[in-house]
Design a protein around this motif. Structure first.
Motif, PDB file in Angstrom:
ATOM      1  N   GLY A   9      86.442 118.434  57.320  1.00  0.00           N
ATOM      2  CA  GLY A   9      85.902 118.190  55.702  1.00  0.00           C
ATOM      3  C   GLY A   9      86.765 117.998  54.882  1.00  0.00           C
ATOM      4  O   GLY A   9      86.956 117.938  54.337  1.00  0.00           O
ATOM      5  N   CYS A  41      90.720 116.875  54.623  1.00  0.00           N
ATOM      6  CA  CYS A  41      90.487 114.955  54.612  1.00  0.00           C
ATOM      7  C   CYS A  41      89.530 115.348  53.356  1.00  0.00           C
ATOM      8  O   CYS A  41      90.545 114.519  52.747  1.00  0.00           O
ATOM      9  CB  CYS A  41      89.089 115.156  55.666  1.00  0.00           C
ATOM     10  SG  CYS A  41      89.214 114.947  57.551  1.00  0.00           S
ATOM     11  N   ALA A  55      88.319 112.218  50.394  1.00  0.00           N
ATOM     12  CA  ALA A  55      86.961 111.935  51.331  1.00  0.00           C
ATOM     13  C   ALA A  55      86.855 112.678  52.382  1.00  0.00           C
ATOM     14  O   ALA A  55      87.631 113.134  53.106  1.00  0.00           O
ATOM     15  CB  ALA A  55      87.037 110.374  51.904  1.00  0.00           C
ATOM     16  N   ARG A  56      85.174 112.500  52.937  1.00  0.00           N
ATOM     17  CA  ARG A  56      85.150 113.488  53.751  1.00  0.00           C
ATOM     18  C   ARG A  56      84.904 112.752  54.820  1.00  0.00           C
ATOM     19  O   ARG A  56      84.574 111.183  54.732  1.00  0.00           O
ATOM     20  CB  ARG A  56      83.486 114.029  53.518  1.00  0.00           C
ATOM     21  CG  ARG A  56      83.266 115.009  52.914  1.00  0.00           C
ATOM     22  CD  ARG A  56      82.393 116.135  52.888  1.00  0.00           C
ATOM     23  NE  ARG A  56      82.029 116.802  51.754  1.00  0.00           N
ATOM     24  CZ  ARG A  56      83.487 118.153  51.669  1.00  0.00           C
ATOM     25  NH1 ARG A  56      84.076 118.481  52.818  1.00  0.00           N
ATOM     26  NH2 ARG A  56      83.035 119.030  50.784  1.00  0.00           N
ATOM     27  N   PRO A  57      84.797 113.269  56.568  1.00  0.00           N
ATOM     28  CA  PRO A  57      85.218 111.927  57.325  1.00  0.00           C
ATOM     29  C   PRO A  57      83.697 111.515  58.152  1.00  0.00           C
ATOM     30  O   PRO A  57      82.384 112.589  57.777  1.00  0.00           O
ATOM     31  CB  PRO A  57      85.876 112.685  58.454  1.00  0.00           C
ATOM     32  CG  PRO A  57      85.654 114.312  57.893  1.00  0.00           C
ATOM     33  CD  PRO A  57      85.635 113.945  56.506  1.00  0.00           C
ATOM     34  N   GLU A  58      83.679 110.519  57.782  1.00  0.00           N
ATOM     35  CA  GLU A  58      82.179 110.267  58.614  1.00  0.00           C
ATOM     36  C   GLU A  58      82.561 109.590  59.690  1.00  0.00           C
ATOM     37  O   GLU A  58      83.507 108.277  59.953  1.00  0.00           O
ATOM     38  CB  GLU A  58      81.698 109.165  57.400  1.00  0.00           C
ATOM     39  CG  GLU A  58      81.542 109.512  55.945  1.00  0.00           C
ATOM     40  CD  GLU A  58      80.626 108.269  54.946  1.00  0.00           C
ATOM     41  OE1 GLU A  58      80.535 107.249  55.401  1.00  0.00           O
ATOM     42  OE2 GLU A  58      80.801 108.920  54.113  1.00  0.00           O
ATOM     43  N   GLY A  59      81.333 108.807  60.374  1.00  0.00           N
ATOM     44  CA  GLY A  59      81.219 108.479  61.285  1.00  0.00           C
ATOM     45  C   GLY A  59      82.359 108.673  62.872  1.00  0.00           C
ATOM     46  O   GLY A  59      82.323 109.809  62.913  1.00  0.00           O
ATOM     47  N   VAL A 119      84.923 111.944  62.130  1.00  0.00           N
ATOM     48  CA  VAL A 119      84.631 113.682  62.460  1.00  0.00           C
ATOM     49  C   VAL A 119      85.319 113.749  64.146  1.00  0.00           C
ATOM     50  O   VAL A 119      86.062 114.662  63.803  1.00  0.00           O
ATOM     51  CB  VAL A 119      82.833 113.740  62.435  1.00  0.00           C
ATOM     52  CG1 VAL A 119      82.949 115.338  63.059  1.00  0.00           C
ATOM     53  CG2 VAL A 119      82.741 113.383  60.735  1.00  0.00           C
TER      54      VAL A 119
END
Length: 116
Positions: A19, A22, A28-32, A35
């Motif tokens: 995170g 990124c 933005a944080r990685p999602e789905g 990650v």
């Protein structure tokens, strides 16, 4: 050698706390699936760095330098493209893009003048 160690450190950061880089690069944080993809990037960077560390057993470092050159040139183009066409970027995107540009420029003479 500095470029190899930089890839190892950044790879370790992507593996352990994806995170953070990124957020710094893309805001933005990685999602789905982001990650595991961030972890994958980390493993790739870590492996690239280790592969490019100098070895007393190897006679020529040309392929390692070439690998680092191609990687850094590719990252420069990718990050610049993200910065130009996307609104998804953090405050470190352009400094990191510039850093990879300098690394590419520093490696280029070594590739061009290295013996085959």
């Amino acid at each position: 050698m500095a470029a190899a160690w930089l890839e190892i450190v950044v790879g370790a950061i992507f593996i352990t706390v994806p995170g953070v880089p990124c957020m710094l690069l893309f805001g933005a944080r990685p999602e789905g699936m982001g990650v595991p993809l961030a972890h994958w990037v980390g493993v790739g960077l870590f492996a690239l760095g280790i592969a490019c560390l100098p070895s007393k057993l190897a006679g020529s470092y040309r392929s390692a330098v070439l690998g680092l050159l191609v990687f850094n040139a590719g990252v420069t183009v990718l990050l610049a493209w993200v910065g130009i066409v996307s609104t998804v970027h953090g405050f470190m995107l352009w400094p990191v893009t510039i850093l990879h540009t300098f690394i590419t420029a520093a490696l280029l003479p070594q590739v061009l003048t290295a013996r085959k």
